[in-house]
Design a protein around this motif. Structure first.
Motif, PDB file in Angstrom:
ATOM      1  N   MET A   1       0.848  -1.193   0.000  1.00 19.24           N
ATOM      2  CA  MET A   1       0.000   0.000   0.000  1.00 19.24           C
ATOM      3  C   MET A   1       0.885   1.246   0.000  1.00 19.24           C
ATOM      4  SD  MET A   1      -3.290   0.878   0.120  1.00 19.24           S
ATOM      5  CE  MET A   1      -4.087  -0.533   0.865  1.00 19.24           C
ATOM      6  N   MET A   2       0.666   2.132  -0.946  1.00 15.29           N
ATOM      7  CA  MET A   2       1.474   3.342  -1.043  1.00 15.29           C
ATOM      8  C   MET A   2       0.953   4.393  -0.066  1.00 15.29           C
ATOM      9  SD  MET A   2       2.224   5.668  -4.445  1.00 15.29           S
ATOM     10  CE  MET A   2       3.536   4.623  -5.079  1.00 15.29           C
ATOM     11  N   ASP A   3       1.883   5.100   0.632  1.00 15.92           N
ATOM     12  CA  ASP A   3       1.445   6.160   1.523  1.00 15.92           C
ATOM     13  C   ASP A   3       1.384   7.487   0.757  1.00 15.92           C
ATOM     14  OD1 ASP A   3       4.026   7.325   1.443  1.00 15.92           O
ATOM     15  OD2 ASP A   3       4.664   6.261   3.242  1.00 15.92           O
ATOM     16  N   GLN A  32      -7.822   5.488  -9.616  1.00 16.29           N
ATOM     17  CA  GLN A  32      -7.331   6.064 -10.857  1.00 16.29           C
ATOM     18  C   GLN A  32      -8.502   6.510 -11.731  1.00 16.29           C
ATOM     19  OE1 GLN A  32      -4.081   4.073 -12.797  1.00 16.29           O
ATOM     20  NE2 GLN A  32      -3.401   3.070 -10.914  1.00 16.29           N
ATOM     21  N   ALA A  33      -8.207   7.398 -12.683  1.00 20.98           N
ATOM     22  CA  ALA A  33      -9.281   7.976 -13.495  1.00 20.98           C
ATOM     23  C   ALA A  33      -8.831   8.198 -14.928  1.00 20.98           C
ATOM     24  CB  ALA A  33      -9.748   9.299 -12.896  1.00 20.98           C
ATOM     25  N   ASN A  34      -9.775   8.042 -15.849  1.00 26.19           N
ATOM     26  CA  ASN A  34      -9.613   8.406 -17.249  1.00 26.19           C
ATOM     27  C   ASN A  34      -9.848   9.906 -17.409  1.00 26.19           C
ATOM     28  OD1 ASN A  34      -9.844   5.466 -18.553  1.00 26.19           O
ATOM     29  ND2 ASN A  34     -11.487   5.655 -17.059  1.00 26.19           N
ATOM     30  N   PRO A  70      -8.934  19.352 -10.706  1.00 19.78           N
ATOM     31  CA  PRO A  70     -10.097  18.537 -10.345  1.00 19.78           C
ATOM     32  C   PRO A  70     -10.379  18.663  -8.843  1.00 19.78           C
ATOM     33  CG  PRO A  70      -8.171  17.137 -10.502  1.00 19.78           C
ATOM     34  CD  PRO A  70      -7.700  18.541 -10.803  1.00 19.78           C
ATOM     35  N   LYS A  71     -11.263  19.551  -8.476  1.00 18.74           N
ATOM     36  CA  LYS A  71     -11.460  19.895  -7.063  1.00 18.74           C
ATOM     37  C   LYS A  71     -11.919  18.709  -6.218  1.00 18.74           C
ATOM     38  CE  LYS A  71     -12.475  24.762  -7.986  1.00 18.74           C
ATOM     39  NZ  LYS A  71     -13.479  25.857  -7.899  1.00 18.74           N
ATOM     40  N   MET A  72     -12.606  17.748  -6.828  1.00 12.46           N
ATOM     41  CA  MET A  72     -13.087  16.589  -6.087  1.00 12.46           C
ATOM     42  C   MET A  72     -12.026  15.500  -5.963  1.00 12.46           C
ATOM     43  SD  MET A  72     -16.380  17.249  -5.468  1.00 12.46           S
ATOM     44  CE  MET A  72     -17.178  15.666  -5.263  1.00 12.46           C
ATOM     45  N   MET A  73     -11.042  15.522  -6.849  1.00  8.97           N
ATOM     46  CA  MET A  73     -10.111  14.398  -6.962  1.00  8.97           C
ATOM     47  C   MET A  73      -8.644  14.791  -6.844  1.00  8.97           C
ATOM     48  SD  MET A  73     -11.785  11.525  -7.387  1.00  8.97           S
ATOM     49  CE  MET A  73     -13.550  11.479  -7.061  1.00  8.97           C
ATOM     50  N   LYS A 253      -8.181  10.106  -3.928  1.00  7.16           N
ATOM     51  CA  LYS A 253      -9.158   9.257  -3.250  1.00  7.16           C
ATOM     52  C   LYS A 253      -8.617   7.839  -3.089  1.00  7.16           C
ATOM     53  CE  LYS A 253     -12.650  12.206  -3.026  1.00  7.16           C
ATOM     54  NZ  LYS A 253     -13.224  12.660  -1.746  1.00  7.16           N
ATOM     55  N   LYS A 254      -8.940   7.209  -1.985  1.00  2.00           N
ATOM     56  CA  LYS A 254      -8.590   5.808  -1.794  1.00  2.00           C
ATOM     57  C   LYS A 254      -9.583   4.916  -2.537  1.00  2.00           C
ATOM     58  CE  LYS A 254      -5.009   6.386   0.869  1.00  2.00           C
ATOM     59  NZ  LYS A 254      -4.960   5.859   2.247  1.00  2.00           N
ATOM     60  N   ASN A 255      -9.111   3.771  -2.984  1.00  2.00           N
ATOM     61  CA  ASN A 255      -9.975   2.867  -3.744  1.00  2.00           C
ATOM     62  C   ASN A 255     -11.279   2.572  -3.028  1.00  2.00           C
ATOM     63  OD1 ASN A 255      -8.140   2.548  -5.868  1.00  2.00           O
ATOM     64  ND2 ASN A 255      -7.082   0.873  -4.857  1.00  2.00           N
ATOM     65  N   GLU A 256     -11.201   2.275  -1.731  1.00  2.00           N
ATOM     66  CA  GLU A 256     -12.380   1.879  -0.983  1.00  2.00           C
ATOM     67  C   GLU A 256     -13.392   3.015  -0.858  1.00  2.00           C
ATOM     68  OE1 GLU A 256     -13.618  -1.001   0.172  1.00  2.00           O
ATOM     69  OE2 GLU A 256     -11.997  -1.924  -0.981  1.00  2.00           O
TER      70      GLU A 256
END
Length: 261
Positions: A1-3, A32-34, A70-73, A253-256
């Motif tokens: 897990m990357m910090d 991750q995102a496109n 990207p203010k949310m991400m 964002k974390k995956n979960e």
């Protein structure tokens, strides 16, 4: 897990052009995102296209007009530099790949971040499901299908899918695991015969790399955020900038956080 510090160093390496490869398996733990970048005049139609095709184009964030943040991400991000590789489509034709798009930026541009299936790969691994493209250190195979998207304004085209081969037992488990992640494509759209969704040669993907399919395995297909690139080729907007397939933006964002219970 990357910090967090390791993620920030990776993002600096990407921003400075020191890392330009695919991102599957990188920054474990982070979603991750496109990416899609359009001029304002095309942005509403594309927003509607995403809303009508939520499995292919699950929206995570949309920037303000003229902003690459990207203010949310990722409030400290710059989507002009923070992906390893970009593609530029002009009138539906892929004209170039770049490692930054600052020189192409216009003041009326809008950025869209779309969920990516790399996000749920951590959950697949945690459930004991192997991921072949990671094992073989190649980009995930992606295919243009015969499945039509719902048209929205000028945008139309067919769905693109990513493929991961696995045993039938793993395929059933993978379907249950990924159904928890509707914001990053969710459950598979198809398992089994590629020809039934318009894929003629499974070893010749339209995007990414081919992978080994072992005896007894079935190909499992998920909707893919490369679908907008197929829409660009079909719809021919004057200019669309995207990520290069497999070369994603790594969000904060974390995956979960993108999964549901």
């Amino acid at each position: 897990m990357m910090d967090q510090n390791e993620r920030e160093q990776l993002m600096m390496d990407i921003r400075n052009g020191h890392y330009t490869g695919p991102t599957s398996g990188l920054a474990r733990g982070y979603a991750q995102a496109n990416l899609v970048v359009l001029r304002k005049k095309d942005a509403y139609d594309f927003l509607l296209f995403c809303q009508r095709n939520p499995q292919s184009c699950p929206l995570l964030d949309v920037t303000d007009v003229g902003s690459a943040i990207p203010k949310m991400m990722g409030t400290h991000a710059d989507l002009r530099t923070d992906l390893p590789r970009y593609r530029v489509y002009r009138a539906g034709v892929l004209t170039e790949e770049r490692t930054e798009i600052g020189e192409l930026w216009e003041e009326d541009m809008v950025c869209f971040l779309i969920g990516c299936s790399f996000t749920f790969e951590e959950a697949l691994l945690a459930n004991g499901i192997p991921i072949r493209h990671q094992e073989e250190n190649v980009n995930v195979p992606m295919y243009l299908t015969s499945i039509p998207c719902e048209q929205a304004g000028s945008f139309h085209g067919n769905m693109v899918v990513s493929m991961r081969p696995m045993s039938q037992e793993y395929a059933i488990r993978a379907s249950l695991v990924t159904a928890r992640f509707p914001s990053v494509h969710g459950a598979p759209v198809h398992m089994g015969d590629p020809a039934s969704i318009g894929i003629e040669t499974i070893q010749k993907p339209d995007f990414g790399d081919s992978v080994t399919i072992k005896e007894g395995e079935v190909p499992v297909f998920w909707a893919c955020g490369v679908t907008p690139q197929a829409a660009a080729m079909a719809s021919k907007p004057d200019l669309m900038i995207t990520h290069a397939p497999g070369h994603m933006y790594i969000t904060t964002k974390k995956n979960e956080q993108l999964g549901v219970l």
